[in-house]
Motif scaffolding. Sequence first.
Motif, PDB file in Angstrom:
ATOM      1  N   LYS A   1      -0.209  13.159 -23.793  1.00 20.20           N
ATOM      2  CA  LYS A   1       1.163  11.903 -24.161  1.00 20.20           C
ATOM      3  C   LYS A   1       2.250  12.085 -23.842  1.00 20.20           C
ATOM      4  N   HIS A   2       1.965  12.666 -22.249  1.00 20.11           N
ATOM      5  CA  HIS A   2       3.252  12.852 -21.555  1.00 20.11           C
ATOM      6  C   HIS A   2       4.200  11.581 -20.792  1.00 20.11           C
ATOM      7  N   GLU A   3       5.235  11.716 -20.521  1.00 20.30           N
ATOM      8  CA  GLU A   3       6.097  10.335 -20.281  1.00 20.30           C
ATOM      9  C   GLU A   3       5.765  10.275 -19.009  1.00 20.30           C
ATOM     10  N   PRO A   4       5.694   8.756 -18.604  1.00 15.04           N
ATOM     11  CA  PRO A   4       5.580   8.675 -16.622  1.00 15.04           C
ATOM     12  C   PRO A   4       6.904   9.094 -16.394  1.00 15.04           C
ATOM     13  N   ILE A   5       6.817   9.287 -14.838  1.00 10.35           N
ATOM     14  CA  ILE A   5       8.101   9.039 -13.653  1.00 10.35           C
ATOM     15  C   ILE A   5       8.824   7.787 -14.144  1.00 10.35           C
ATOM     16  N   ALA A   6       9.880   7.569 -13.682  1.00  8.53           N
ATOM     17  CA  ALA A   6      10.915   6.568 -13.846  1.00  8.53           C
ATOM     18  C   ALA A   6      10.190   5.040 -13.261  1.00  8.53           C
ATOM     19  N   PRO A   7       9.682   3.733 -13.255  1.00  6.13           N
ATOM     20  CA  PRO A   7       9.048   3.289 -12.828  1.00  6.13           C
ATOM     21  C   PRO A   7      10.036   1.894 -11.282  1.00  6.13           C
TER      22      PRO A   7
ATOM     23  N   ALA B   1       0.773  -0.837   0.002  1.00 11.75           N
ATOM     24  CA  ALA B   1       0.172  -0.008  -0.002  1.00 11.75           C
ATOM     25  C   ALA B   1       0.906   1.397  -0.084  1.00 11.75           C
ATOM     26  N   ALA B   2       1.033   2.146  -1.425  1.00  6.26           N
ATOM     27  CA  ALA B   2       1.834   2.575  -0.945  1.00  6.26           C
ATOM     28  C   ALA B   2       1.140   4.496  -0.915  1.00  6.26           C
ATOM     29  N   THR B   3       2.315   4.949  -0.935  1.00  7.77           N
ATOM     30  CA  THR B   3       2.527   6.509   0.123  1.00  7.77           C
ATOM     31  C   THR B   3       2.436   7.166  -0.815  1.00  7.77           C
ATOM     32  N   ARG B   4       2.854   7.473  -2.548  1.00  6.68           N
ATOM     33  CA  ARG B   4       3.379   8.252  -3.321  1.00  6.68           C
ATOM     34  C   ARG B   4       2.869   7.483  -4.404  1.00  6.68           C
ATOM     35  N   ALA B   5       2.085   7.856  -5.140  1.00  9.24           N
ATOM     36  CA  ALA B   5       1.991   8.201  -6.480  1.00  9.24           C
ATOM     37  C   ALA B   5       3.177   6.942  -7.581  1.00  9.24           C
ATOM     38  N   SER B   6       2.666   5.881  -7.819  1.00 10.41           N
ATOM     39  CA  SER B   6       4.366   5.479  -8.712  1.00 10.41           C
ATOM     40  C   SER B   6       3.022   4.136  -9.466  1.00 10.41           C
ATOM     41  N   TRP B   7       3.960   3.558 -10.025  1.00 10.84           N
ATOM     42  CA  TRP B   7       3.865   2.093 -11.230  1.00 10.84           C
ATOM     43  C   TRP B   7       5.226   1.869 -11.414  1.00 10.84           C
ATOM     44  N   GLY B   8       4.810   0.055 -12.050  1.00 11.98           N
ATOM     45  CA  GLY B   8       5.649  -0.438 -11.991  1.00 11.98           C
ATOM     46  C   GLY B   8       5.428  -1.500 -13.067  1.00 11.98           C
ATOM     47  N   PHE B   9       6.167  -2.618 -13.606  1.00 14.30           N
ATOM     48  CA  PHE B   9       6.295  -3.748 -14.248  1.00 14.30           C
ATOM     49  C   PHE B   9       6.026  -5.280 -13.155  1.00 14.30           C
ATOM     50  N   GLU B  10       4.765  -5.916 -12.531  1.00 17.86           N
ATOM     51  CA  GLU B  10       5.013  -6.862 -12.006  1.00 17.86           C
ATOM     52  C   GLU B  10       5.295  -6.391 -10.356  1.00 17.86           C
ATOM     53  N   ASP B  11       5.254  -5.101 -10.335  1.00 19.03           N
ATOM     54  CA  ASP B  11       5.532  -4.562  -8.774  1.00 19.03           C
ATOM     55  C   ASP B  11       4.555  -3.860  -7.987  1.00 19.03           C
ATOM     56  N   ARG B  12       4.352  -4.805  -6.864  1.00 18.14           N
ATOM     57  CA  ARG B  12       2.662  -5.062  -6.207  1.00 18.14           C
ATOM     58  C   ARG B  12       3.313  -3.125  -5.212  1.00 18.14           C
ATOM     59  N   ASP B  13       4.554  -3.168  -4.684  1.00 18.23           N
ATOM     60  CA  ASP B  13       4.907  -1.421  -4.657  1.00 18.23           C
ATOM     61  C   ASP B  13       4.027  -1.064  -5.247  1.00 18.23           C
ATOM     62  N   ALA B  14       3.596  -0.506  -5.786  1.00 14.62           N
ATOM     63  CA  ALA B  14       3.485   0.193  -7.244  1.00 14.62           C
ATOM     64  C   ALA B  14       1.788   1.173  -7.191  1.00 14.62           C
ATOM     65  N   CYS B  15       0.982   1.815  -6.887  1.00 12.69           N
ATOM     66  CA  CYS B  15      -0.498   2.599  -6.752  1.00 12.69           C
ATOM     67  C   CYS B  15      -0.769   2.128  -8.159  1.00 12.69           C
TER      68      CYS B  15
END
Length: 448
Positions: free
Chosen positions: A378-384, A322-336
């Motif tokens: 069409k913006h690029e996301p932050i780093a995963p 359960a994250a406390t920051r807006a994040s993303w990731g591949f196969e990463d359950r810590d990401a929102c």
Amino acid sequence: MKSHPASLLAEVRTFRQNHPDVRYVDLIALDIPGHFYGKRYPIEMLEKVAAGSPLKLPQNAVLLGAQGGLFKIGDYCFNDGDPDANRRLVPGTLKPVSWESQPLGQMLITSDGTEAPIEFEPREVLAKVLERLHHKGIHPVVAFELEFYLFDKKLDNGLPQFARDPLSDDADDQPNLHIERLSRFSEVLDDMAHTAKDQGIDITVITAEIGPGQFEINFGHLDDGLRAADRAALFCRSTRCVALKHGYRASFMAKPYLQYPGSGMHVHVSLYDGAGNNLLAAHQQQPLRHAVAGCLELLPHCMPIFSPNHNAFRRLGGTVNAATRASWGFEDRDACVRIPESDPRNLRIEHRLASADANPYLVLAAILVGLEHGLETKHEPIAPLNEDRSSGTDFPLDMLDAVRAMQHQSVLRDKLGAEFVDVYCENKRQDHLAFQQEINAREYRWFL
């Protein structure tokens, strides 16, 4: 869309033939906090409604607070004369209810598709988002996953007690993921799954989660976002009712125990064009990156939807996944926003931030608006997180801060509706302030 009276009438008459002992049907809709309200109709009157007779309920029933009270929100509730608003029957949702002592039916109702939809009704908000996407040639496919806890039916001075293991009669107080828990609680879980299927819900995987007495049940993917959210809402109702029948209390409360994981609402979303091509997978998955960026940009402004009450904010960051920051990731359950491994046909996002007690219509609407915004800008996301474990942007961790962040966000006001945003934010603000108007035992221990 409106349904033709002939098809609705046929649905009601078929139901009466198949369930001749049912005399009443609950006509229900979800309010802003995610509770069902409605009326119990004699089956004969339901047939008249299906044939075209008006179906009216108070407009302001949608505005009820978490405890059922009304708040002054603009001119609503106290300066508008408490008007009625038209509702319609939702086709395909008339089903028998098995948890009541007497035979009963239930059916969803809504204001969307009527001549004057209620702008702040959750189902209407989602319906508008989906209609706009369809006009753009974007067709979402959606699947919900819901976590919940089982407790003993009786509370201990208002506090939950661990569910009793039906084989040993001991408290199920050990956090684990053991498959044996599914066997020990199979009677109630099987009934939950069977009852959900009777309601037209496509139940798939059942998991014993980490918390004591915690489970997750997944639904099949649907190419109808409204029906997907309908099923999530109906599942919560049927699960709570079935649990009581078996001597348990089922709760989708976000964080019932501070020391154990909270319960989340995970939503999988794919986007397809009219020919069935996955839009997110095109051009080396560049649209996927844009969609993720849009979700993350709007996420801090959607927190009153994803964490709809004081307890829901407790779930964020304290324990597993359960994250406390807006994040993303591949196969990463810590990401929102998680990107599960899949082939291009099934490429999707999994939005993991919402609490299990959030309103499924509004959660899905907010996610879709984020995806839509990303495809437009069409913006690029932050780093995963896979590349940078510290990647992420802050979001509010308090309801009043969250409401301030949401209320004046121009994209949300445009795409969810300014009237809805104003009404929803004021509802959440008033609910939060009302919650604070009680002195609990800890305050007396600390400060008396």
